[in-house]
Design an enzyme around this catalytic site. Structure first.
Site, short mmCIF file in Angstrom:
data_model
loop_
_atom_site.label_atom_id
_atom_site.label_comp_id
_atom_site.label_asym_id
_atom_site.label_seq_id
_atom_site.Cartn_x
_atom_site.Cartn_y
_atom_site.Cartn_z
N SER A 86 -8.32 10.37 5.94
CA SER A 86 -8.33 9.74 4.62
C SER A 86 -7.62 10.67 3.64
O SER A 86 -7.04 11.67 4.04
CB SER A 86 -9.75 9.42 4.19
OG SER A 86 -10.51 10.59 4.17
N GLU A 118 4.99 7.36 -3.09
CA GLU A 118 5.04 5.93 -2.73
C GLU A 118 3.75 5.26 -3.20
O GLU A 118 2.75 5.94 -3.41
CB GLU A 118 5.21 5.77 -1.22
CG GLU A 118 4.03 6.29 -0.42
CD GLU A 118 4.39 6.72 1.01
OE1 GLU A 118 5.46 7.31 1.21
OE2 GLU A 118 3.57 6.47 1.89
N LYS A 120 0.23 3.35 -3.26
CA LYS A 120 -0.91 3.30 -2.35
C LYS A 120 -1.32 1.85 -2.26
O LYS A 120 -1.64 1.22 -3.28
CB LYS A 120 -2.05 4.15 -2.91
CG LYS A 120 -3.26 4.22 -2.00
CD LYS A 120 -4.23 5.28 -2.48
CE LYS A 120 -5.37 5.50 -1.51
NZ LYS A 120 -6.19 4.31 -1.33
N ASP A 122 -3.72 -1.18 -1.31
CA ASP A 122 -5.17 -1.33 -1.19
C ASP A 122 -5.47 -2.41 -0.17
O ASP A 122 -5.53 -3.59 -0.50
CB ASP A 122 -5.74 -1.70 -2.57
CG ASP A 122 -7.21 -1.40 -2.65
OD1 ASP A 122 -7.72 -0.68 -1.76
OD2 ASP A 122 -7.86 -1.87 -3.59
N ARG A 141 -8.84 1.48 11.66
CA ARG A 141 -9.13 2.89 11.51
C ARG A 141 -10.51 3.27 12.05
O ARG A 141 -10.70 4.32 12.64
CB ARG A 141 -9.05 3.25 10.02
CG ARG A 141 -9.07 4.71 9.73
CD ARG A 141 -8.94 4.91 8.23
NE ARG A 141 -10.23 5.28 7.72
CZ ARG A 141 -10.55 6.53 7.36
NH1 ARG A 141 -9.65 7.47 7.42
NH2 ARG A 141 -11.73 6.80 6.93
N TYR A 231 3.60 3.53 6.65
CA TYR A 231 3.81 4.76 5.89
C TYR A 231 3.42 6.02 6.64
O TYR A 231 3.50 7.11 6.08
CB TYR A 231 3.02 4.71 4.58
CG TYR A 231 1.56 4.33 4.79
CD1 TYR A 231 0.69 5.17 5.49
CD2 TYR A 231 1.05 3.13 4.31
CE1 TYR A 231 -0.63 4.83 5.71
CE2 TYR A 231 -0.27 2.78 4.53
CZ TYR A 231 -1.10 3.63 5.23
OH TYR A 231 -2.40 3.28 5.45
N LYS A 295 3.19 13.07 -0.99
CA LYS A 295 3.18 13.76 0.30
C LYS A 295 4.21 14.89 0.31
O LYS A 295 5.30 14.74 -0.25
CB LYS A 295 3.54 12.77 1.43
CG LYS A 295 2.55 11.65 1.58
CD LYS A 295 3.01 10.60 2.60
CE LYS A 295 1.99 9.48 2.65
NZ LYS A 295 2.41 8.34 3.48
N LYS A 319 -4.88 8.26 -8.37
CA LYS A 319 -5.48 6.96 -8.68
C LYS A 319 -5.09 6.54 -10.09
O LYS A 319 -5.30 7.30 -11.04
CB LYS A 319 -7.01 7.05 -8.59
CG LYS A 319 -7.52 7.25 -7.18
CD LYS A 319 -7.27 6.00 -6.36
CE LYS A 319 -8.08 6.00 -5.10
NZ LYS A 319 -9.21 5.19 -5.04
N CYS A 413 -31.64 -27.23 -8.45
CA CYS A 413 -30.27 -27.28 -8.95
C CYS A 413 -30.27 -27.48 -10.47
O CYS A 413 -30.96 -28.38 -10.97
CB CYS A 413 -29.53 -28.42 -8.28
SG CYS A 413 -27.92 -28.73 -9.00
N CYS A 416 -29.04 -31.24 -11.20
CA CYS A 416 -29.71 -32.47 -10.80
C CYS A 416 -31.17 -32.27 -10.42
O CYS A 416 -31.87 -33.24 -10.15
CB CYS A 416 -28.97 -33.12 -9.63
SG CYS A 416 -29.14 -32.22 -8.09
N CYS A 431 -27.16 -26.69 -3.25
CA CYS A 431 -27.99 -27.78 -3.77
C CYS A 431 -27.93 -28.90 -2.75
O CYS A 431 -26.85 -29.29 -2.32
CB CYS A 431 -27.42 -28.25 -5.11
SG CYS A 431 -27.87 -29.92 -5.54
N CYS A 436 -25.96 -35.18 -6.83
CA CYS A 436 -25.90 -34.18 -7.89
C CYS A 436 -24.62 -34.40 -8.71
O CYS A 436 -23.52 -34.42 -8.16
CB CYS A 436 -25.87 -32.79 -7.24
SG CYS A 436 -25.53 -31.48 -8.41
S1 IVH Z 1 -1.00 8.20 4.02
C1 IVH Z 1 -3.03 11.42 6.26
N1 IVH Z 1 0.19 6.42 2.47
O1 IVH Z 1 -5.26 4.98 1.73
C2 IVH Z 1 -2.60 10.46 5.25
N2 IVH Z 1 -2.10 6.12 3.00
O2 IVH Z 1 -7.52 6.53 0.79
C3 IVH Z 1 -2.97 9.10 5.63
N3 IVH Z 1 -3.08 4.06 2.10
O3 IVH Z 1 -6.58 5.78 4.89
C4 IVH Z 1 -2.60 8.08 4.73
N4 IVH Z 1 -1.26 3.33 1.09
O4 IVH Z 1 -5.42 3.48 4.56
C5 IVH Z 1 -0.96 6.80 3.08
N5 IVH Z 1 1.36 4.88 1.15
C6 IVH Z 1 0.22 5.27 1.76
C7 IVH Z 1 -0.96 4.51 1.68
C8 IVH Z 1 -2.11 4.96 2.32
C9 IVH Z 1 -2.54 3.10 1.36
C10 IVH Z 1 -4.50 4.09 2.52
C11 IVH Z 1 -4.73 4.53 3.93
C12 IVH Z 1 -5.65 5.73 3.85
C13 IVH Z 1 -6.29 5.51 2.54
C14 IVH Z 1 -6.83 6.79 1.96
#
Ligand code: IVH
Length: 674
Positions: A86, A118, A120, A122, A141, A231, A295, A319, A413, A416, A431, A436
């Site tokens: 993570s 790049e 992130k 979700d 995962r 990624y 990274k 974030k 309800c 009704c 309900c 209704c």
């Molecule tokens: S790199 C060792 N790149 O965010 C690094 N993760 O909060 C592994 N995620 O488990 C992740 N976009 O599921 C990486 N551009 C991105 C990402 C990304 C989303 C997720 C991924 C990771 C989680 C961590």
């Protein structure tokens, strides 16, 4: 069974078709720039399927393998060869600067470090394992070490390459990581559909993506609009990359979908510039990005930095500040949907969040209220992510005065007064009142909606008015409405009343798929309605049907089968359908795919173009033409066989006359189709 010999030229044709289809899939789903028409694709796909079935020769990367896998009993476990880690979080630019200092300290470097930035995504992290360039396994995962085998589900995502192509260097084995996600718009459409079908809602796109992948039945995954962004690199054998950027470039060339933006930054100051850029873009993105990932670019440096417990030292997630606000719940009200599902809604003290005034928030379902311990009068943190309906994140318990009220599931309800029940294992409270008013109104509104009977002018307001005045108690009453009835109402004048009557009249000509969807049978959404229309030629074939017969259709699960069978075994429902038919309802079924006889292709080889307004929407007429073996084109040329002329024809008619193309009416078209 006698095995059919596989001639060399057939083998070649199959291989060629697989290669081409995979390429076009990539053009369509990854590049979003197709070079052939959907019809052309379908034609090639059908040809491949035919050959595969006849000669029992199916390549491992054949696109036909994406669908049709049977449901699983349970997911098998998969051990990741390299753990899936993570990320550590940063909440400010100071945190980012601190990350840079840590990296340098650990490496004993004083100069600039090169990074990549790049978005992130979700969603749900997935590992794709390729052996000899062929997609071998896809897994979730899990706990980072052991995940679940979701190969069949992931294969239904069209942007996932089944074979690594387009690059010279294909490692013997390579594990590629990425995120499966859902666009905000598709998430909202899915929730609307679930609401209509009486299913509990997903709280956010991430849950929707995860719920769609972690499905024992791959056909459900296939029906959801999922995307992938790759990624990360896991285990690799027989290859290597010197930097993250090089890896991303390789992925791109190898036809993998990659994050929409991956930027190199020469030092941490540039990283911060890029972070600002990504944050600016955030609101314009079709998906939800909750941050950006920074990274270390050099993979050798990454290796030297290594891992600290569960997070790499070479990456961090920045974030974005969430669009959140704090406000008070004034009231929690139960809202009743078409199928009787009662959803709790929070009425909020209006608050500005990210430039929008928020005064309502769905609480999704009663479990959610319980879990988060949300009470009337509570001060809560509300989040509005993208365009998603705002939702309550947490309760600020410190602000409680003791006067807050827990709101239980209502026993009766609110609309009704009928009993409210909650079935074993269901999140939804329902309900049970058949009459209704909230349900009745919602059912009629659903019946008239665009994707159902498509009665223009019959939205929520008018349904409410007609209901209130006692003019409609059931959708069947729509067909008994008279213009005089409408003229007595405040909202109608001569023209608007006539328009509505005309629209109702037009809706009598419909297709089986639309009609089945319009009926509002529990669990039958557009997708299931289409499946039924493909399998049953007429409505009557469904009368008194058994759940077993329905379950024998691969895409229909037991729960849905029971619900459909219940509907068609109820004498009152059959009577309603028969009455509708007597009132002039006429149903065609262009979707039917069963026992295809050659004589059912009366339009084979003929090209049609439509001009003017026809009794059915143009798209449907085109579908009818195609299903009768004809080709529906959009413009008139010398190769057009017939121009179908409706009311108020356009310039196509002149052109057809000039070129000497035959013209026919809609009725003549129907005649040709038999
Ligand atoms: S790199 C060792 N790149 O965010 C690094 N993760 O909060 C592994 N995620 O488990 C992740 N976009 O599921 C990486 N551009 C991105 C990402 C990304 C989303 C997720 C991924 C990771 C989680 C961590």
């Amino acid at each position: 069974m006698k095995k059919t010999e596989l001639p060399e030229e057939i083998k070649k044709e199959i291989e060629q078709l697989v290669k081409e289809l995979n390429y076009h899939c990539y053009r369509y789903y990854v590049l979003d720039s197709p070079v052939i028409s959907d019809e052309e694709y379908d034609r090639m796909f059908l040809r491949l399927k035919e050959l595969e079935e006849k000669y029992k020769y199916i390549l491992p990367d054949s696109p036909t393998r994406r669908v049709g896998a049977p449901p699983l009993e349970k997911f098998e476990k998969v051990k990741h060869k390299e753990p899936m880690l993570s990320l550590d979080n940063a909440f400010s630019y100071d945190d980012i600067l601190e990350f840079d200092r840590r990296v340098k300290r650990h490496l004993g470097i004083t100069g600039d470090i090169e990074y990549t930035v790049e978005p992130k995504y979700d969603g749900l992290a997935i590992e794709l394992s390729y052996v000899g360039g062929i997609l071998h396994k896809a897994s979730t995962r899990g706990d980072g070490y052991v995940g679940e085998d979701v190969t069949q589900n992931i294969k239904t995502i069209r942007s996932v390459p089944l074979r690594i192509e387009g690059v010279d260097e294909v490692p013997e084995e390579i594990d590629i990581r990425g995120e499966v996600y859902m666009n905000v718009e598709d998430f909202e459409a899915l929730n609307r559909e679930r609401e209509r079908e009486g299913e509990p809602l997903f709280a956010n796109p991430r849950n929707a993506a995860a719920g769609s992948v972690r499905q024992l039945d791959p056909s459900i995954t296939a029906s959801r609009k999922l995307h992938l962004a790759c990624y990360g690199l896991g285990y690799i054998k027989g290859g290597s990359f010197s930097s993250h950027m090089e890896f991303i470039d390789w992925l791109r060339r190898a036809r993998f979908p990659v994050p929409y933006l991956v930027k190199k930054a020469r030092n941490i100051e540039e990283v911060i510039e890029v972070l600002k850029e990504v944050e600016q873009l955030r609101s314009t993105l079709p998906f939800e990005a909750d941050g950006a990932v920074v990274k270390v670019n050099d993979m050798e440096l990454q290796r030297r930095l290594g891992v600290k417990t569960r997070e790499p030292r070479w990456a961090i997630a920045y974030k974005f500040p969430a669009h959140q606000g704090t406000t008070k719940i004034l009231k929690i009200i139960p809202s009743v949907g078409r199928t009787g599902v009662i959803t709790p809604v929070a009425i909020l003290e209006p608050v500005q969040i990210g430039g929008v005034t928020v005064s309502r928030s769905t609480l999704h379902n009663w479990d959610e209220i319980e879990r988060k311990d949300i009470r009337e009068g509570d001060t809560v943190v509300v989040e509005r992510a993208g365009d998603v309906i705002p939702h309550v994140i947490t309760v600020i318990k410190e602000k409680r005065t003791g006067r807050e009220r827990k709101i239980p599931i209502p026993e009766r309800c609110p609309e009704c007064g009928s009993r409210v029940v909650r079935e074993e294992g269901e999140v939804a409270a329902r309900c049970v009142g058949l009459n209704c008013p909230a349900q009745v109104r919602e059912r009629i509104r659903h019946f008239a909606s665009r994707d159902a009977m498509d009665i223009e002018g019959l939205g929520e307001k008018n349904v409410e008015l007609l209901y209130e005045k006692g003019l409609i108690r059931h959708f069947i009453d729509l067909y008994r409405l008279k213009k005089e009835d409408l003229l007595k109402l405040p909202r109608f004048a001569d023209k608007s009343a006539q328009n509505l009557i005309d629209a109702i009249e037009r809706s009598k000509k419909t297709t089986l798929a639309r009609f089945l969807y319009a009926l509002g049978i529990l669990h039958v959404g557009e997708f299931t309605a289409k499946i039924l229309a493909k399998n049953f030629r007429t409505l009557e074939e469904l009368y008194h049907i058994s759940p077993e017969r329905l379950s024998s259709i691969p895409q229909i699960g037991d729960k849905i089968a029971r619900s459909i069978a219940d509907f068609f075994n109820d004498p009152a429902n059959i009577e309603t359908l028969e009455t509708l038919k007597k009132m002039g309802l006429s149903i065609t079924n262009p979707d039917y795919e069963g026992e295809k006889k050659p004589e059912k292709k009366p339009l084979k080889g003929l090209t049609f173009v439509i001009t003017g307004t026809l009794p059915l929407p143009r798209k449907e007429v085109e579908e009818m033409i195609e299903s009768a073996g004809g080709h529906a084109a959009s413009s008139v040329s010398r190769s057009t066989d017939y121009l179908v002329v409706g009311d108020n024809p356009g310039s196509k008619l002149d052109k057809a006359r000039r070129l000497g193309v035959k013209t026919i009416s809609y009725d003549e078209l129907l005649e040709m189709m038999g």
